[in-house]
Design an enzyme around this catalytic site. Structure first.
Site, mmCIF file in Angstrom:
data_model
loop_
_atom_site.group_PDB
_atom_site.id
_atom_site.type_symbol
_atom_site.label_atom_id
_atom_site.label_comp_id
_atom_site.label_asym_id
_atom_site.label_seq_id
_atom_site.Cartn_x
_atom_site.Cartn_y
_atom_site.Cartn_z
ATOM 1 C CG ASP A 54 43.391 38.350 33.858
ATOM 2 O OD1 ASP A 54 44.186 38.601 32.945
ATOM 3 O OD2 ASP A 54 42.508 37.464 33.746
ATOM 4 C CB VAL B 98 47.596 30.396 38.353
ATOM 5 C CG1 VAL B 98 48.571 30.610 37.203
ATOM 6 C CG2 VAL B 98 47.080 31.728 38.870
HETATM 7 P P1 5GP Z 1 40.559 41.084 36.576
HETATM 8 O O1 5GP Z 1 39.365 41.835 37.053
HETATM 9 O O2 5GP Z 1 41.887 41.794 36.786
HETATM 10 O O3 5GP Z 1 40.394 40.591 35.155
HETATM 11 O O4 5GP Z 1 40.602 39.736 37.387
HETATM 12 C C1 5GP Z 1 41.084 39.713 38.651
HETATM 13 C C2 5GP Z 1 40.399 38.664 39.488
HETATM 14 O O5 5GP Z 1 40.070 37.520 38.710
HETATM 15 C C3 5GP Z 1 41.354 38.195 40.558
HETATM 16 O O6 5GP Z 1 41.020 38.835 41.761
HETATM 17 C C4 5GP Z 1 41.111 36.717 40.620
HETATM 18 O O7 5GP Z 1 40.166 36.467 41.645
HETATM 19 C C5 5GP Z 1 40.492 36.335 39.324
HETATM 20 N N1 5GP Z 1 41.466 35.684 38.420
HETATM 21 C C6 5GP Z 1 42.110 36.244 37.374
HETATM 22 N N2 5GP Z 1 42.945 35.364 36.808
HETATM 23 C C7 5GP Z 1 42.825 34.230 37.533
HETATM 24 C C8 5GP Z 1 43.478 32.947 37.460
HETATM 25 O O8 5GP Z 1 44.334 32.656 36.628
HETATM 26 N N3 5GP Z 1 43.119 32.033 38.410
HETATM 27 C C9 5GP Z 1 42.179 32.290 39.375
HETATM 28 N N4 5GP Z 1 41.920 31.309 40.240
HETATM 29 N N5 5GP Z 1 41.567 33.495 39.480
HETATM 30 C C10 5GP Z 1 41.894 34.430 38.560
#
Ligand code: 5GP
Ligand code: MG
Length: 177
Positions: free
Chosen positions: A104, A155
């Protein structure tokens, strides 16, 4: 709070087909002695299916886990990544494949990559099931292997939760609140 609505995004069959293609790509590109480090908790179903798809390609990586947290029950990242459990294997001099559910903002995977490099891994590549189309991406994080490029929505399913629910759904759905 009104009941959340789940809109199907990727079916069980679509996920299985894509995983077999990804396993073929990973088997072709990673060195034979690589270590797979899955980021818990969201990737546990993906990692379990991926390791079996890799076995079908003749790959038998060592497997370990890191627990990283940034969400804490919300649908928005707190912005701070916390290491709750480190990988136990010694990754010094080894090629590592980090496996996670979603890329993300990229903060979680950038943290994992920096951490494993600092522990002496010779290379750290990234495999995610979903690469989210987000404006919040921090440009230093890039996935080497991607299942699906998904819309910028929250999601659940296939291991991914909202507030500890929906991990057991066999497909991936958008949570509409
Ligand atoms: P980032 O650090 O890249 O912003 O977020 C990554 C982490 O956030 C992923 O490992 C996941 O656990 C969680 N995450 C990000 N987007 C989502 C989403 O749409 N749904 C869920 N369930 N977890 C998410
Ligand atoms: Mg996660």
């Amino acid at each position: 709070m009104p009941e959340a609505e789940l809109r199907p995004l990727y079916s069980t069959a679509e996920i299985a087909d894509r995983l077999h293609q990804m396993a073929g790509n990973i088997a072709g590109e990673m060195s034979p002695g690589f270590v797979m480090v899955a980021i818990l908790t969201g990737s546990f179903v993906f990692a379990a299916d991926l390791i079996r798809a890799l076995a079908a390609e003749g790959c038998d990586p060592a497997v370990d886990f890191m627990i990283l947290s940034s969400y804490a029950g919300s649908t928005r990242s707190s912005g701070t990544v916390t290491l709750l459990r480190d990988a136990a294997l010694d990754v010094r001099g080894r090629d590592v494949l980090v496996v996670d559910d979603i890329l993300d903002s990229g903060r979680t995977l950038a943290f994992a990559q920096d951490h494993l490099r600092a522990r002496g891994a010779s290379s750290v590549r990234i495999c995610v099931l979903l690469d989210k189309a987000t404006a919040a991406r921090e440009d230093h994080c890039h996935a080497d292997f991607v299942g699906f490029r998904c819309p910028d929505a929250f999601v659940v399913g296939y291991g991914m939760d909202h507030d500890h629910k929906f991990r057991g759904l066999p497909h991936i759905a958008v949570l509409c609140q």
